[in-house]
Design a protein around this motif. Structure first.
Motif, mmCIF file in Angstrom:
data_model
loop_
_atom_site.group_PDB
_atom_site.id
_atom_site.type_symbol
_atom_site.label_atom_id
_atom_site.label_comp_id
_atom_site.label_asym_id
_atom_site.label_seq_id
_atom_site.Cartn_x
_atom_site.Cartn_y
_atom_site.Cartn_z
ATOM 1 N N ILE A 111 0.864 -1.174 0.000
ATOM 2 C CA ILE A 111 0.000 0.000 0.000
ATOM 3 C C ILE A 111 0.904 1.228 0.000
ATOM 4 C CG2 ILE A 111 -1.872 1.185 1.191
ATOM 5 C CD1 ILE A 111 -2.653 -1.479 2.433
ATOM 6 N N VAL A 112 1.172 1.749 -1.188
ATOM 7 C CA VAL A 112 2.172 2.817 -1.339
ATOM 8 C C VAL A 112 1.708 4.104 -0.669
ATOM 9 C CG1 VAL A 112 3.557 4.102 -3.002
ATOM 10 C CG2 VAL A 112 2.893 1.747 -3.499
ATOM 11 N N SER A 113 0.406 4.390 -0.706
ATOM 12 C CA SER A 113 -0.064 5.634 -0.101
ATOM 13 C C SER A 113 0.172 5.651 1.407
ATOM 14 C CB SER A 113 -1.551 5.843 -0.411
ATOM 15 O OG SER A 113 -2.307 4.730 -0.012
ATOM 16 N N LYS A 114 0.189 4.489 2.050
ATOM 17 C CA LYS A 114 0.530 4.417 3.477
ATOM 18 C C LYS A 114 1.996 4.789 3.693
ATOM 19 C CE LYS A 114 0.458 2.930 7.825
ATOM 20 N NZ LYS A 114 -0.208 3.649 8.908
ATOM 21 N N LEU A 115 2.878 4.274 2.840
ATOM 22 C CA LEU A 115 4.297 4.625 2.919
ATOM 23 C C LEU A 115 4.491 6.115 2.715
ATOM 24 C CD1 LEU A 115 7.365 3.985 2.898
ATOM 25 C CD2 LEU A 115 7.116 3.470 0.461
ATOM 26 N N LEU A 116 3.804 6.673 1.730
ATOM 27 C CA LEU A 116 3.928 8.099 1.450
ATOM 28 C C LEU A 116 3.459 8.936 2.642
ATOM 29 C CD1 LEU A 116 4.629 10.267 -0.622
ATOM 30 C CD2 LEU A 116 2.312 10.074 -1.530
ATOM 31 N N ALA A 117 2.383 8.509 3.279
ATOM 32 C CA ALA A 117 1.892 9.239 4.448
ATOM 33 C C ALA A 117 2.927 9.244 5.570
ATOM 34 C CB ALA A 117 0.582 8.614 4.928
ATOM 35 N N LYS A 118 3.568 8.105 5.802
ATOM 36 C CA LYS A 118 4.601 8.031 6.841
ATOM 37 C C LYS A 118 5.780 8.951 6.513
ATOM 38 C CE LYS A 118 2.895 5.045 9.769
ATOM 39 N NZ LYS A 118 2.595 5.461 11.160
ATOM 40 N N MET A 119 6.177 8.982 5.251
ATOM 41 C CA MET A 119 7.286 9.849 4.849
ATOM 42 C C MET A 119 6.946 11.318 5.069
ATOM 43 S SD MET A 119 8.274 7.786 1.355
ATOM 44 C CE MET A 119 9.344 9.059 0.709
ATOM 45 N N MET A 120 5.712 11.709 4.745
ATOM 46 C CA MET A 120 5.314 13.104 4.909
ATOM 47 C C MET A 120 5.286 13.496 6.381
ATOM 48 S SD MET A 120 2.324 13.635 2.061
ATOM 49 C CE MET A 120 2.713 13.580 0.302
ATOM 50 N N CYS A 121 4.784 12.609 7.230
ATOM 51 C CA CYS A 121 4.747 12.909 8.657
ATOM 52 C C CYS A 121 6.157 13.021 9.229
ATOM 53 C CB CYS A 121 3.947 11.838 9.394
ATOM 54 S SG CYS A 121 2.194 11.770 8.956
ATOM 55 N N LEU A 133 -9.631 12.956 -2.455
ATOM 56 C CA LEU A 133 -8.808 11.751 -2.421
ATOM 57 C C LEU A 133 -9.515 10.617 -3.153
ATOM 58 C CD1 LEU A 133 -7.645 11.818 1.306
ATOM 59 C CD2 LEU A 133 -6.192 12.131 -0.696
ATOM 60 N N HIS A 134 -8.724 9.735 -3.742
ATOM 61 C CA HIS A 134 -9.319 8.606 -4.474
ATOM 62 C C HIS A 134 -10.178 7.755 -3.548
ATOM 63 C CE1 HIS A 134 -9.753 5.740 -7.688
ATOM 64 N NE2 HIS A 134 -9.280 4.768 -6.928
ATOM 65 N N GLN A 135 -9.724 7.566 -2.316
ATOM 66 C CA GLN A 135 -10.519 6.917 -1.281
ATOM 67 C C GLN A 135 -10.369 7.751 -0.010
ATOM 68 O OE1 GLN A 135 -12.484 4.291 -1.551
ATOM 69 N NE2 GLN A 135 -11.950 3.692 -3.645
ATOM 70 N N LYS A 136 -11.483 8.128 0.590
ATOM 71 C CA LYS A 136 -11.403 9.003 1.769
ATOM 72 C C LYS A 136 -10.715 8.329 2.945
ATOM 73 C CE LYS A 136 -16.117 7.801 3.248
ATOM 74 N NZ LYS A 136 -16.419 6.911 2.105
ATOM 75 N N GLU A 137 -10.651 6.979 2.933
ATOM 76 C CA GLU A 137 -9.992 6.271 4.027
ATOM 77 C C GLU A 137 -8.491 6.516 4.063
ATOM 78 O OE1 GLU A 137 -13.840 4.405 3.164
ATOM 79 O OE2 GLU A 137 -12.115 4.930 1.924
ATOM 80 N N ILE A 138 -7.917 7.087 3.000
ATOM 81 C CA ILE A 138 -6.487 7.401 2.982
ATOM 82 C C ILE A 138 -6.127 8.354 4.118
ATOM 83 C CG2 ILE A 138 -4.664 8.520 1.613
ATOM 84 C CD1 ILE A 138 -6.001 7.463 -0.893
ATOM 85 N N GLN A 139 -7.085 9.161 4.561
ATOM 86 C CA GLN A 139 -6.818 10.086 5.667
ATOM 87 C C GLN A 139 -6.346 9.340 6.920
ATOM 88 O OE1 GLN A 139 -9.996 13.380 5.872
ATOM 89 N NE2 GLN A 139 -10.984 11.833 4.610
ATOM 90 N N PHE A 141 -4.271 6.976 7.052
ATOM 91 C CA PHE A 141 -2.859 6.605 6.963
ATOM 92 C C PHE A 141 -1.962 7.643 7.623
ATOM 93 C CE2 PHE A 141 -3.746 4.188 2.760
ATOM 94 C CZ PHE A 141 -4.281 3.139 3.486
ATOM 95 N N PHE A 142 -2.462 8.858 7.803
ATOM 96 C CA PHE A 142 -1.650 9.953 8.327
ATOM 97 C C PHE A 142 -1.800 10.046 9.842
ATOM 98 C CE2 PHE A 142 -2.270 11.037 3.919
ATOM 99 C CZ PHE A 142 -1.093 11.658 3.538
#
Length: 386
Positions: A111-121, A133-139, A141-142
């Motif tokens: 799940i790449v968007s989870k990795l990206l969220a961790k990097m941003m934080c 967002l493509h899926q609102k559940e992506i929120q 991940f942050f």
């Protein structure tokens, strides 16, 4: 903008969408902060911030484009540079979040968007502002607050003001996955709904990847069954099991003869339309237009079923590869997207592409966050399906 203390606001941007950053800064009545982002000869990213950011609220405007990897690295380095320069808060304004479509486990990937969220934080961002967002559940991940703005009010206004005789329209979902969004548009506009069902080609999720290996052979199944029996605890010859299953319980237990059952192969039907589009204006809605082949196939199906005009509305217009040429040659009459992603070159290649400016929404979100005001006004009458 009125009633905004701008003395401690700094807006900086990378190379992804400088025009949008300038429009947001102009709407807020402040100048774009001095930040230079460039690449060395070995393609390493260099960030230089000329103005002091100590104790200030930093808003980094950086969206996702076709050059997603460089966009991400520029954002992370800018955020970390502000963090190490003692900025009070660092808000990432990312109108289109890259890798947002990779938010589910596919095959043996991740799940790449989870990795990206961790990097941003980790880089130092304290807040995220994004859009559709493509899926609102992506929120989820942050580990920091995420405001997922909606572009639907702008698109709805365009339908009402710029599509002649829009009352004769029908909202179309090009696949069942977009049905919730399409239904939300149809309810607001009080229009009919049509859904295109079926697939023209095999999707990536259905390709053979080895996980669906054949079930064990009968000989192996017998061996497996014998081994399981050998592992069971032995019961004394003249004793009765304490919890022996009754005959009625045995009758309600089902077993299979070949071990693990084989997966039933999915057979996708050909493209069909559920709903009436004959003599109507068909309006397809989605969150992203990238590979347009599916949109073109859906438009051809709508035209064959009697649609008089075909519109495509989406928040993000990535329009990769030869999408402008395909759209120009398709039965689609107009493609309407917002300026979350720069697409000026694509507009020169296809005269059907129209743009809606959403910089006022981003500027208002920044103003409200900076003044610690409620964001609920920006989500008023907006359902979760949008």
């Amino acid at each position: 903008m009125d009633n905004t203390s701008t003395s401690d606001i700094v807006i900086i941007n990378g190379n992804s969408h400088p025009d949008l950053a300038n429009m947001v800064a102009e709407r807020m009545g402040i100048k774009n902060g001095g930040c230079s982002v460039f690449h060395k000869s070995n393609r390493e990213t260099i960030v230089e911030i000329s103005d002091s950011v100590r104790g200030k609220d930093i808003y980094i405007i950086q969206t996702g484009t076709k050059d997603a990897n460089n966009n991400i690295m520029e954002l992370l380095i800018m955020a970390y540079a502000c963090k190490t320069s003692s900025a009070r808060s660092i808000v990432g304004v990312i109108p289109y979040l890259p890798y947002s479509k990779q938010c589910k486990m596919r095959k043996r990937g991740c799940i790449v968007s989870k990795l990206l969220a961790k990097m941003m934080c980790t880089s130092g961002l304290t807040h995220i502002i994004t859009m559709d967002l493509h899926q609102k559940e992506i929120q989820g991940f942050f580990d920091i607050p995420v405001d997922n703005l909606r572009a639907s009010p702008f698109l709805l206004q365009y339908i009402q003001e710029s599509i002649p005789d829009y009352r004769n329209s029908v909202i179309v979902a090009r696949n069942p996955g977009v049905a919730k969004k399409a239904n939300s548009y149809a309810e607001r506009l009080r229009l009919g709904l049509a859904v295109i069902h079926g697939e023209q080609k095999e999707t990536d999720a259905d390709e053979v990847d080895g996980r669906y290996s054949p079930p064990p052979t009968s000989a192996y199944s017998n061996l497996l069954g014998n081994s399981v029996e050998m592992c069971l605890p032995a019961t004394p010859r003249n004793s009765t099991p304490q919890h022996a299953p009754t005959s009625s319980a045995r009758q309600r237990t089902t077993s299979v003869s070949v071990g693990v059952p084989e997966h039933i192969v999915k057979v996708k039907p050909p493209l069909t339309i559920v709903g009436d589009v004959s003599g109507r204006i068909a309006i397809m809605v989605d969150d992203l237009i990238d590979d347009v082949q599916a949109f073109v196939a859906a438009a051809e199906m709508l035209k064959e079923n009697g649609a008089c005009k075909i519109y495509v509305l989406a928040t993000h217009g990535l329009l990769s590869s030869d999408a402008p040429r395909q759209l120009d040659e398709s039965p689609i009459d107009e493609i309407v997207v917002t300026n979350t992603i720069p697409h000026e070159i694509q507009k020169l290649q296809c005269h059907k592409i129209k743009t809606i400016d959403i910089s006022i929404l981003i500027a208002e979100a920044i103003r409200r966050i900076h003044n610690k005001e409620s964001m609920s006004y920006l989500f008023r009458n907006v359902t979760l399906e949008d």
